[in-house]
Design a protein around this motif. Structure first.
Motif, mmCIF file in Angstrom:
data_model
loop_
_atom_site.group_PDB
_atom_site.id
_atom_site.type_symbol
_atom_site.label_atom_id
_atom_site.label_comp_id
_atom_site.label_asym_id
_atom_site.label_seq_id
_atom_site.Cartn_x
_atom_site.Cartn_y
_atom_site.Cartn_z
ATOM 1 N N UNK A 68 0.812 -1.219 0.000
ATOM 2 C CA UNK A 68 0.000 0.000 0.000
ATOM 3 C C UNK A 68 0.846 1.272 0.000
ATOM 4 N N UNK A 69 1.998 1.245 0.657
ATOM 5 C CA UNK A 69 2.859 2.436 0.750
ATOM 6 C C UNK A 69 3.997 2.436 -0.269
ATOM 7 N N UNK A 70 4.071 1.417 -1.107
ATOM 8 C CA UNK A 70 5.169 1.328 -2.077
ATOM 9 C C UNK A 70 5.099 2.446 -3.108
ATOM 10 N N UNK A 71 6.275 2.985 -3.427
ATOM 11 C CA UNK A 71 6.368 4.005 -4.481
ATOM 12 C C UNK A 71 7.148 3.479 -5.676
ATOM 13 N N UNK A 72 7.565 2.222 -5.612
ATOM 14 C CA UNK A 72 8.231 1.565 -6.743
ATOM 15 C C UNK A 72 7.413 0.365 -7.173
ATOM 16 N N UNK A 73 7.174 0.261 -8.482
ATOM 17 C CA UNK A 73 6.442 -0.867 -9.050
ATOM 18 C C UNK A 73 7.395 -1.599 -9.975
ATOM 19 N N UNK A 74 7.647 -2.876 -9.701
ATOM 20 C CA UNK A 74 8.568 -3.673 -10.507
ATOM 21 C C UNK A 74 7.770 -4.523 -11.492
ATOM 22 N N UNK A 75 8.026 -4.295 -12.794
ATOM 23 C CA UNK A 75 7.310 -5.011 -13.853
ATOM 24 C C UNK A 75 8.297 -5.703 -14.781
ATOM 25 N N UNK A 76 7.820 -6.708 -15.497
ATOM 26 C CA UNK A 76 8.651 -7.429 -16.460
ATOM 27 C C UNK A 76 9.045 -6.493 -17.605
ATOM 28 N N UNK A 77 10.201 -6.738 -18.181
ATOM 29 C CA UNK A 77 10.700 -5.954 -19.319
ATOM 30 C C UNK A 77 9.751 -6.058 -20.511
#
Length: 185
Positions: A68-77
């Motif tokens: 909920x507090x994350x400011x980084x979203x890690x997605x696949x290339x």
């Protein structure tokens, strides 16, 4: 004179996307991918932008859960997202303020705090704005062929009825709800 053989690695084959195609737009359509740096894979969602020109609705797969507090979203290339665009998961969208693409296996998007949790493997999509989470275009078809990014006036087959492999596409449930004859298998 030297006779030497040179070895070249084989290119990576395209992933199989469609199990069965049972309906297409007669005559296909024109897809504009001028804003993409990379290729647009077969099975990508497109929506009508202007006139008779379709544009892609970018999709992404989470490689790390969002808190909920994350400011980084890690997605696949390979998603094609850019700074200033909006990404949505589960009906909630945020603006992308920065992108770190230095890792070979993922892109890290910097956003405002997401405000809710999202599980790893969830599929996201390109939103029109941070308020609401409406897709940038109304989903209409899947591309039947791979398209080279940065090109315009790509005449391509447009699929509106098919069984599609879920593991090889980035189709979010919110987008799939608009594509009534597309089934994920």
């Amino acid at each position: 004179m030297s006779w030497q053989n040179k070895f070249y690695d084989a290119p990576e084959p395209d992933k199989v996307v469609f199990e069965v195609v049972f309906s297409e737009k007669e005559g296909g359509g024109t897809v504009d991918v001028t804003e993409l740096d990379g290729d647009l894979p077969a099975g990508s969602v497109v929506g009508l932008a202007t006139g008779n020109i379709y544009k892609p609705i970018k999709g992404a797969t989470l490689v790390k859960a969002i808190g909920a507090e994350d400011t980084n979203i890690e997605i696949a290339k390979g998603s094609g997202f850019k700074q200033g665009e909006f990404i949505a998961f589960g009906g909630k969208a945020v603006a992308i303020t920065a992108i770190n693409s230095s890792d070979a296996s993922k892109d890290v998007l910097t956003t405002a705090a997401f405000g809710t949790t999202v599980a790893i493997g969830a599929k996201g999509y390109q939103a029109k704005s941070a308020s609401g989470a409406e897709a940038i275009y109304t989903p209409a078809y899947l591309t039947g062929n791979k398209l080279e990014g940065g090109t315009v006036n790509n005449f391509v087959r447009l699929v509106n009825g098919a069984s599609v492999r879920a593991v090889t596409t980035n189709i979010a449930p919110e987008i799939l709800a608009n594509l009534k004859s597309i089934n994920l298998v």
